[in-house]
Write an enzyme that holds these catalytic residues in place. Structure first.
Site, PDB file in Angstrom:
ATOM      1  N   GLN A   1       0.905  -1.217   0.046  1.00 19.28           N
ATOM      2  CA  GLN A   1      -0.019   0.074  -0.013  1.00 19.28           C
ATOM      3  C   GLN A   1       0.928   1.305   0.082  1.00 19.28           C
ATOM      4  OE1 GLN A   1      -1.464  -0.894   4.179  1.00 19.28           O
ATOM      5  NE2 GLN A   1      -1.631   1.519   4.134  1.00 19.28           N
TER       6      GLN A   1
ATOM      7  N   CYS B   1      -5.445   0.659   3.691  1.00 18.39           N
ATOM      8  CA  CYS B   1      -5.257  -0.721   3.941  1.00 18.39           C
ATOM      9  C   CYS B   1      -6.593  -1.320   3.775  1.00 18.39           C
ATOM     10  CB  CYS B   1      -4.755  -0.887   5.187  1.00 18.39           C
ATOM     11  SG  CYS B   1      -5.968   0.075   6.437  1.00 18.39           S
TER      12      CYS B   1
ATOM     13  N   HIS C   1      -6.141  -0.728  11.569  1.00 23.87           N
ATOM     14  CA  HIS C   1      -5.377  -1.327  10.443  1.00 23.87           C
ATOM     15  C   HIS C   1      -6.425  -2.515   9.767  1.00 23.87           C
ATOM     16  CE1 HIS C   1      -2.597  -2.110   7.253  1.00 23.87           C
ATOM     17  NE2 HIS C   1      -2.127  -3.090   8.018  1.00 23.87           N
TER      18      HIS C   1
ATOM     19  N   ASN D   1      -0.971  -9.373   5.212  1.00 20.06           N
ATOM     20  CA  ASN D   1      -0.877  -7.931   5.352  1.00 20.06           C
ATOM     21  C   ASN D   1      -0.809  -7.063   4.026  1.00 20.06           C
ATOM     22  OD1 ASN D   1      -0.642  -5.178   6.492  1.00 20.06           O
ATOM     23  ND2 ASN D   1       1.020  -5.794   7.967  1.00 20.06           N
TER      24      ASN D   1
END
Ligand SMILES: *[C@@H]1O[C@H](CO)[C@@H](O)[C@H](O)[C@H]1NC(C)=O
Ligand SMILES: *[C@@H]1O[C@H](CO)[C@@H](O)[C@H](O)[C@H]1NC(C)=O
Length: 335
Positions: free
Chosen positions: A137, A143, A280, A302
């Protein structure tokens, strides 16, 4: 907004001033050697000596915390001075970008009847050819858009037999009306509300920029859609979350990632992570139990690139609402 900007600049100014004041105090040769290694490994370049000094100070502070954590050695996970080790706290914040809310956002919840379906002891969807490569990102609080695309990409691939990656930039640029804020954060479920109404373009047609630009969705570059979404649980039930991952695929979750930046390996578990507030958005793609520590874990994808953690993934302790992982666990029905 203006006030926030002022406060940010004031904070940065203080941080810069402190960096200069603390310069070179108590520095030892390990710090210097680690810094040189770090610079060459991550090909870091600086505009001038002052910039480098500020970066080095930040690195040294982080590197000492990391070394201390690893030396104590009582923890179930290791840290490392990775590519983010010279980033300021303000920059590290930009790696996240979920807008938390304590107001319950209405939505259907999966029935616990799902537990009667097959729920294996371990699942690892990384092994599936429908799991896209980990993305990055950058310094944009987007995110939530990455957490939104993975479940659609995966489900759509299972249905069509073909993996087509989808456009996070499309969500960053176009889902403001649904409550998202471009690079300043949002929620995956709000991105799905957008995709449900409009659709989403392919990654190829609408590539990631890492900054908010004008919405350029084009119906001719359609890449998929969502017909509904649901919560896996509203009562921190991680058993139901397991069943959802096993039966429906990737599950988007909100987490507190304040201590995640320098994660390297092992099962992440810390009392300093909040089990209430989140900042997040990430995606659960499996679960299991660690052989040596016997700790149950989630396999979490992630959006910090494949160099981070375990090829872009983190093992997060399961069953104790670690980092608020069960606060907002949602998944779409995608086509
Ligand atoms: C989304 O997909 C469904 C099922 O294929 C379809 O009926 C619907 O028209 C699509 N919606 C949009 C906005 O394209
Ligand atoms: C958070 O942790 C505290 C202390 O362990 C516990 O009492 C509380 O129930 C937890 N809350 C949630 C939502 O997990």
């Amino acid at each position: 907004m203006k006030l926030q900007v002022l406060v940010l600049f004031a904070t940065l100014a203080v941080a810069v001033a402190q960096d200069f004041l603390q310069e070179d105090e108590n520095r030892d040769s390990t710090d210097d050697a680690d810094w040189e290694r770090f610079k060459s490994k991550h090909k870091k370049k600086f505009k001038n000596k002052d910039r480098e000094r500020i970066r080095k100070n930040t690195f040294v502070q982080h590197n000492r915390q990391i070394r201390k954590h690893n030396q104590i050695g009582k923890s179930s996970y290791k840290l490392q001075a990775n590519q983010f080790a010279d980033w300021s706290n303000a920059e590290l914040e930009q790696l996240k970008g979920e807008i938390d809310t304590d107001n319950e956002i209405p939505g259907p919840v999966v029935s616990t009847d799902i537990l009667r379906q097959s729920v294996p002891d371990a699942v690892d969807l990384r092994k599936s050819s429908c799991m896209p490569d980990v993305k990055y990102q950058g310094g944009c609080g987007s995110c939530y858009s990455f957490a939104a695309t993975t479940p659609i990409e995966f489900q759509r691939c299972l249905k069509t037999g073909k993996l087509v990656t989808l456009s996070e930039e499309n969500i960053v640029d176009c889902s403001q009306k649904y409550g998202n804020a471009g690079c300043n954060g949002g929620l995956a479920l709000r991105a799905w509300n957008y995709v449900k109404d409009i659709g989403i373009n392919t990654e190829e047609a609408y590539p990631y920029q890492g900054e908010e630009t004008l919405c350029e969705y084009s119906a001719s570059n359609y890449g998929g859609n969502v017909t509904s979404w649901a919560y896996a649980t509203r009562s921190n039930d991680e058993e139901v979350m397991k069943a959802v991952v096993a039966n429906y695929g990737p599950l988007a979750v909100s987490i507190d990632a304040n201590d995640w930046e320098f994660y390297s390996s092992g099962v992440f578990s810390t009392p300093t992570c909040s089990n209430i507030s989140t900042n997040h958005a990430v995606v659960i793609v499996g679960y299991g139990t660690d052989e040596s520590s016997k700790k149950p874990y989630w396999i979490v994808r992630n959006s910090w690139g494949s160099e981070w953690g375990q090829d872009g993934y983190i093992y997060l302790e399961r069953g104790v609402n670690m980092c608020a992982v069960s606060k907002r666990a949602v998944f779409p029905t995608a086509y």
